[in-house]
Scaffold this active site. Structure first.
Site, PDB file in Angstrom:
ATOM      1  N   CYS A 244      29.290  31.571  37.855  1.00 35.70           N
ATOM      2  CA  CYS A 244      29.882  32.452  38.862  1.00 35.70           C
ATOM      3  C   CYS A 244      30.821  33.460  38.206  1.00 35.70           C
ATOM      4  O   CYS A 244      30.864  34.624  38.624  1.00 35.70           O
ATOM      5  CB  CYS A 244      30.629  31.638  39.908  1.00 35.70           C
ATOM      6  SG  CYS A 244      29.527  30.662  40.958  1.00 35.70           S
TER       7      CYS A 244
ATOM      8  N   HIS B 208      26.269  28.421  44.622  1.00 34.80           N
ATOM      9  CA  HIS B 208      27.714  28.317  44.770  1.00 34.80           C
ATOM     10  C   HIS B 208      28.204  29.334  45.794  1.00 34.80           C
ATOM     11  O   HIS B 208      27.556  30.358  46.064  1.00 34.80           O
ATOM     12  CB  HIS B 208      28.398  28.541  43.427  1.00 34.80           C
ATOM     13  CG  HIS B 208      28.153  27.421  42.465  1.00 34.80           C
ATOM     14  ND1 HIS B 208      28.749  27.365  41.232  1.00 34.80           N
ATOM     15  CD2 HIS B 208      27.387  26.300  42.556  1.00 34.80           C
ATOM     16  CE1 HIS B 208      28.360  26.275  40.597  1.00 34.80           C
ATOM     17  NE2 HIS B 208      27.532  25.613  41.393  1.00 34.80           N
TER      18      HIS B 208
ATOM     19  N   CYS C 219      33.029  28.505  38.373  1.00 36.40           N
ATOM     20  CA  CYS C 219      32.407  27.987  37.155  1.00 36.40           C
ATOM     21  C   CYS C 219      32.021  29.158  36.254  1.00 36.40           C
ATOM     22  O   CYS C 219      32.175  30.322  36.627  1.00 36.40           O
ATOM     23  CB  CYS C 219      31.164  27.165  37.511  1.00 36.40           C
ATOM     24  SG  CYS C 219      29.772  28.177  38.080  1.00 36.40           S
TER      25      CYS C 219
ATOM     26  N   GLU D 128      30.600  31.475  45.629  1.00 38.19           N
ATOM     27  CA  GLU D 128      30.824  32.799  45.035  1.00 38.19           C
ATOM     28  C   GLU D 128      29.499  33.551  44.894  1.00 38.19           C
ATOM     29  O   GLU D 128      29.422  34.754  45.163  1.00 38.19           O
ATOM     30  CB  GLU D 128      31.479  32.664  43.656  1.00 38.19           C
ATOM     31  CG  GLU D 128      32.779  31.895  43.655  1.00 38.19           C
ATOM     32  CD  GLU D 128      32.625  30.393  43.407  1.00 38.19           C
ATOM     33  OE1 GLU D 128      33.578  29.794  42.895  1.00 38.19           O
ATOM     34  OE2 GLU D 128      31.557  29.818  43.724  1.00 38.19           O
TER      35      GLU D 128
END
Length: 149
Positions: A108, A77, A105, A79
């Site tokens: 993260c 991801h 999410c 992040e």
């Protein structure tokens, strides 16, 4: 009209998302401290691995719903990549702020908590109630923003 700092950084996150190699959603993130960009990240496969743009989406193949079975994905991801970039380059992000095109999410969010980030500003919601609960419990501001037209 001159953008606010939050709008400025969110616009940059949108530009960063243009590097994404995900077929489902393009996400860009940056970590800022004292109005200084420390790192950026976008979602895509780990280095030296084929990108979903090139080999297809594992999540699509198995019909994985958004927000579920995160482990069935080639990509990291945005992040996560922003946090990893800080670690690789010895940049402290403790006390920083995350700007992202999308709400983080739960995976993260846990990384954000342990990385010492203090706030998250994002443009698009993500269906993950546990992420929201953990961030609230950790005292991290998570706020949906809207850019001016």
């Amino acid at each position: 009209m001159r953008p606010s700092w939050d709008e400025y950084f969110l616009e940059i996150a949108k530009v960063v998302s243009g590097r994404s190699t995900c077929l489902r959603r393009q996400v860009g993130a940056l970590i800022v401290k004292d109005k200084r960009i420390l790192t950026t990240g976008y979602n895509g496969a780990p280095r030296n691995l084929a990108h979903c743009l090139d080999v297809g989406c594992l999540r699509e193949e198995v019909g994985a719903e958004s927000g579920h079975v995160h482990e069935l994905c080639r990509g990291l991801h945005a992040e996560q990549n922003a946090i990893i970039q800080a670690a690789m380059h010895g940049v402290s992000i403790d006390g920083g702020v995350l700007y992202s095109t999308h709400q983080p999410c739960v995976l993260c969010s846990k990384m954000i908590i342990n990385a010492g980030l203090e706030a998250i500003y994002y443009l698009e919601p993500y269906p993950d109630e546990l992420a929201e609960r953990l961030l609230a419990e950790a005292g991290i501001l998570s706020q949906k923003m809207k850019l001016r037209d």
